[in-house]
Design a protein around this motif. Structure first.
Motif, mmCIF file in Angstrom:
data_model
loop_
_atom_site.group_PDB
_atom_site.id
_atom_site.type_symbol
_atom_site.label_atom_id
_atom_site.label_comp_id
_atom_site.label_asym_id
_atom_site.label_seq_id
_atom_site.Cartn_x
_atom_site.Cartn_y
_atom_site.Cartn_z
ATOM 1 N N GLY A 108 0.828 -1.119 0.009
ATOM 2 C CA GLY A 108 0.078 -0.043 -0.131
ATOM 3 C C GLY A 108 0.907 1.290 -0.151
ATOM 4 N N GLY A 109 0.067 2.345 -0.091
ATOM 5 C CA GLY A 109 1.011 3.503 -0.096
ATOM 6 C C GLY A 109 0.136 4.743 -0.615
ATOM 7 N N LEU A 110 0.838 5.848 -0.989
ATOM 8 C CA LEU A 110 0.218 7.116 -1.617
ATOM 9 C C LEU A 110 0.618 7.203 -3.101
ATOM 10 N N VAL A 111 -0.245 7.427 -3.988
ATOM 11 C CA VAL A 111 -0.023 7.434 -5.410
ATOM 12 C C VAL A 111 -0.990 8.701 -5.829
ATOM 13 N N GLN A 112 -0.533 9.292 -7.035
ATOM 14 C CA GLN A 112 -1.414 9.996 -7.829
ATOM 15 C C GLN A 112 -2.452 9.466 -8.470
ATOM 16 N N ALA A 113 -3.374 10.255 -8.679
ATOM 17 C CA ALA A 113 -4.598 9.670 -9.563
ATOM 18 C C ALA A 113 -3.696 9.129 -10.863
ATOM 19 N N ASP B 95 -10.616 5.227 -5.178
ATOM 20 C CA ASP B 95 -10.041 3.915 -4.806
ATOM 21 C C ASP B 95 -9.569 4.006 -3.342
ATOM 22 N N THR B 96 -9.452 5.120 -2.699
ATOM 23 C CA THR B 96 -8.674 5.433 -1.371
ATOM 24 C C THR B 96 -9.686 4.466 -0.292
ATOM 25 N N ALA B 97 -8.788 3.938 0.315
ATOM 26 C CA ALA B 97 -9.335 2.771 1.313
ATOM 27 C C ALA B 97 -8.185 2.060 2.030
ATOM 28 N N VAL B 98 -8.757 1.614 3.109
ATOM 29 C CA VAL B 98 -7.747 0.441 3.840
ATOM 30 C C VAL B 98 -8.180 -0.933 3.032
ATOM 31 N N TYR B 99 -7.274 -1.749 2.254
ATOM 32 C CA TYR B 99 -7.363 -2.794 1.677
ATOM 33 C C TYR B 99 -7.000 -3.969 2.660
ATOM 34 N N TYR B 100 -7.997 -5.026 2.686
ATOM 35 C CA TYR B 100 -7.970 -6.079 3.394
ATOM 36 C C TYR B 100 -7.709 -7.372 2.697
ATOM 37 N N CYS B 101 -7.076 -8.183 2.926
ATOM 38 C CA CYS B 101 -6.736 -9.740 2.182
ATOM 39 C C CYS B 101 -7.822 -10.472 3.197
ATOM 40 N N GLY C 187 -4.543 -5.484 7.062
ATOM 41 C CA GLY C 187 -4.919 -4.304 6.123
ATOM 42 C C GLY C 187 -3.775 -3.382 5.893
ATOM 43 N N THR C 188 -3.889 -2.706 4.753
ATOM 44 C CA THR C 188 -2.920 -1.779 3.962
ATOM 45 C C THR C 188 -3.730 -0.748 3.568
ATOM 46 N N GLN C 189 -3.180 0.424 3.635
ATOM 47 C CA GLN C 189 -3.773 1.834 3.379
ATOM 48 C C GLN C 189 -3.084 2.156 2.022
ATOM 49 N N VAL C 190 -4.204 2.271 1.159
ATOM 50 C CA VAL C 190 -4.101 3.003 -0.244
ATOM 51 C C VAL C 190 -4.461 4.380 -0.284
ATOM 52 N N THR C 191 -3.836 5.213 -0.486
ATOM 53 C CA THR C 191 -4.462 6.635 -0.739
ATOM 54 C C THR C 191 -4.126 7.145 -2.175
ATOM 55 N N VAL C 192 -5.000 7.540 -2.865
ATOM 56 C CA VAL C 192 -5.064 8.164 -4.152
ATOM 57 C C VAL C 192 -5.273 9.553 -4.277
ATOM 58 N N SER C 193 -4.149 10.460 -4.544
ATOM 59 C CA SER C 193 -4.500 11.773 -4.359
ATOM 60 C C SER C 193 -4.903 12.353 -5.877
ATOM 61 N N SER C 194 -5.870 13.491 -5.987
ATOM 62 C CA SER C 194 -6.171 14.106 -7.225
ATOM 63 C C SER C 194 -5.220 15.204 -7.705
#
Length: 120
Positions: A9-14, A89-95, A113-120
């Protein structure tokens, strides 16, 4: 004991991409289905994608054509390749995995859980 450990997971741009991994370990006899769920703030947890031991896949309509789920049976690992990411798509993703342990019991297990953050 069974553990599911997620990473990626992590921070990524749109428009960007991320790849999530989830490895299952412990007293595992077999794994039927593995999948990814996500939970955004204030929303219910929802299925993103799932894959069975026979490689049948299922995707949420919102991610079809952008996300791809795969698994490495030998490594008890499931992956989620996420392309063309959107802020929604920003959310905590769970396996999640349906596992039969060595005692014969079959249970569903969750990762932390792993955080995925998508910035605009």
């Amino acid at each position: 004991q069974v553990q599911l450990v997620e990473s990626g997971g992590g921070l990524v741009q749109a428009g960007g991409s991320l790849r999530l991994s989830c490895a299952a370990s412990g007293s595992i006899f077999s794994i039927y289905a593995m999948g990814w769920y996500r939970q955004a703030p204030g929303k219910q947890r929802e299925l993103v994608a799932a894959i069975t031991s026979g490689r049948s896949t299922n995707y949420a309509d919102s991610v079809k054509g952008r996300f791809t789920i795969s698994r490495d049976t030998a490594k008890n690992t499931v992956y989620l390749q996420m392309n063309s990411l959107k802020p929604e798509d920003t959310a905590v993703y769970y396996c999640n995995a349906d596992i039969t342990v060595l005692t014969g019991a079959a249970l569903g297990y969750w990762g932390q859980g792993t955080q995925v953050t998508v910035s605009s």
